[in-house]
Design an enzyme around this catalytic site. Structure first.
Site, PDB file in Angstrom:
ATOM      1  CE  LYS A 155      -4.099  -0.073   1.277  1.00 54.75           C
ATOM      2  NZ  LYS A 155      -4.834   0.643   0.174  1.00 54.75           N
ATOM      3  N   GLY A 156       1.865   1.166   0.657  1.00 55.07           N
ATOM      4  CA  GLY A 156       2.649   2.438   0.699  1.00 55.07           C
ATOM      5  C   GLY A 156       3.482   2.752  -0.602  1.00 55.07           C
ATOM      6  NE  ARG A 170      -6.844   3.334 -17.465  1.00 54.21           N
ATOM      7  CZ  ARG A 170      -6.086   4.232 -17.491  1.00 54.21           C
ATOM      8  NH1 ARG A 170      -5.035   4.635 -16.742  1.00 54.21           N
ATOM      9  NH2 ARG A 170      -6.204   5.517 -18.136  1.00 54.21           N
ATOM     10  N   GLY A 218      -8.787   3.155  -4.746  1.00 55.21           N
ATOM     11  CA  GLY A 218      -8.463   4.152  -3.406  1.00 55.21           C
ATOM     12  C   GLY A 218      -7.359   4.474  -3.244  1.00 55.21           C
ATOM     13  CG  ASP A 219      -3.555   2.525  -3.031  1.00 57.38           C
ATOM     14  OD1 ASP A 219      -3.799   2.904  -1.894  1.00 57.38           O
ATOM     15  OD2 ASP A 219      -3.283   1.398  -3.038  1.00 57.38           O
TER      16      ASP A 219
END
Length: 335
Positions: free
Chosen positions: A40-41, A304, A270-271
């Site tokens: 996630k980072g 995507r 979300g990212d």
């Protein structure tokens, strides 16, 4: 130039797709195998970099990888995108790895080995983590929950003590971390509907909320603000139903989503939203504009496949924001 520092996990993803997962002692053939740079980072660092201009916003990643081939690929991928990787340490042992089993039905099972991500201890975190070129402090810190909990708490404390704006995405959700004391240090809290539900009231199911009722969505966000006496900005994404943001001293606003032709994969939405949101803030845009940029990026990502692979470029998000089909900010005020 404003700078954004992302402190978080870097994982190498091993993805297998199969008709079904094997039973104990069984061996079956899979449909496909793929590898991806993830964590996630790292995904959020890539998103901030892709969704902001390198001429106006600096982006740097702080994290750890192992002294292995996976670690080299994780660093190289971010560097190729233009992210400053000088603060990614190579430590003894293996890099973080996620083994992802995806069935044709869409069901997935994920095994995560923290690897180098799990080697941090609170004493490792100091203000030097958040200095640009060893001198000037970064303007924004983006942090999540994929590092050891005491390390996350220490990073938030150090950044807050030094006046750095903190963008916190408490994912994966761990309610014990998000206390009123921690919340008081956050400048921007970015959550999805399930994370918000967990913060508002324990054991509240997302299905208890009518996602088509804009007033209900705004009410849930205001309920969170009241519970924590939160003086920062909270931004909540409700998937294809829209976004609600609330700044201290102002009534919450509901933002209509951009139109999506076809939803392919929501993994990277979300990212992508967070990357565009933070990039827009660092570029000097208002919170309302930053939310709109985030919505545009999220709408592109869901069309995507993949997580990092689905993150759009800043030019693509700009085209959506400026398109005649784009929906602007629509405020829904509580009465």
């Amino acid at each position: 130039m404003p700078h954004v520092t992302i402190f978080g996990s870097l994982n190498y993803d091993l993805v297998v797709t199969t008709e079904r997962v094997p039973k104990g002692g069984e061996t079956i053939k899979c449909d496909s195998f793929a590898t991806h740079c993830g964590g996630k980072g790292a995904n959020q660092a890539l998103a901030v970099r892709r969704l902001s201009s390198p001429k106006t916003v600096g982006v740097r990643m702080v994290g750890r990888v192992g002294q292995d081939a996976f670690g080299q690929q994780l660093k190289a991928g971010l560097a190729k995108a233009g992210t400053d990787v000088s603060q990614i340490e190579e430590v003894r042992g293996e890099s973080g790895v996620a083994v992802i089993l995806v069935e044709r039905s869409g069901e997935n099972r994920i095994l995560v080995n923290a690897g180098a991500n799990g080697t941090y201890v609170p004493e490792d975190v100091n203000v030097d983590f958040f200095k640009v070129d060893g001198k000037t402090l970064t303007d924004y810190l983006v942090i999540q929950n994929e590092l050891p909990t005491p390390v996350v708490l220490r990073a938030i404390e150090v950044a807050s003590d030094n006046g750095i704006k903190i963008v916190y995405n408490p994912s994966p959700m761990e309610r014990s971390i998000v206390t009123p004391e921690v919340i008081s240090k956050i400048s921007y809290l970015v959550v999805n509907e399930s994370e918000l539900a967990a913060l508002v009231q324990e054991n509240v199911a997302v299905t208890d909320l009518d996602l088509t009722d804009n007033y209900a969505l705004v009410g849930r966000v205001e309920e969170f603000r009241a519970k924590y006496d939160f003086k920062g900005t909270v931004v909540t994404t409700f998937g294809g139903h829209g976004i609600v943001y609330s700044t201290y001293g102002s009534e919450a606003a509901f933002v209509q989503p951009f139109k999506v032709k076809q939803v392919v994969d929501t993994t990277g939405a979300g990212d992508s939203f967070l990357g565009a949101f933070v990039g827009a803030l660092a570029d000097g845009r208002s919170i309302a504009e930053a939310v709109q940029w985030g919505a545009a990026a999220g709408s592109l990502a869901v069309g995507r496949a993949g997580a990092a692979d689905s993150i759009p470029m800043v030019e693509e998000a700009r085209a959506v924001v400026e398109s005649i089909d784009g929906m602007g900010v629509q405020e829904t005020r509580l009465v």
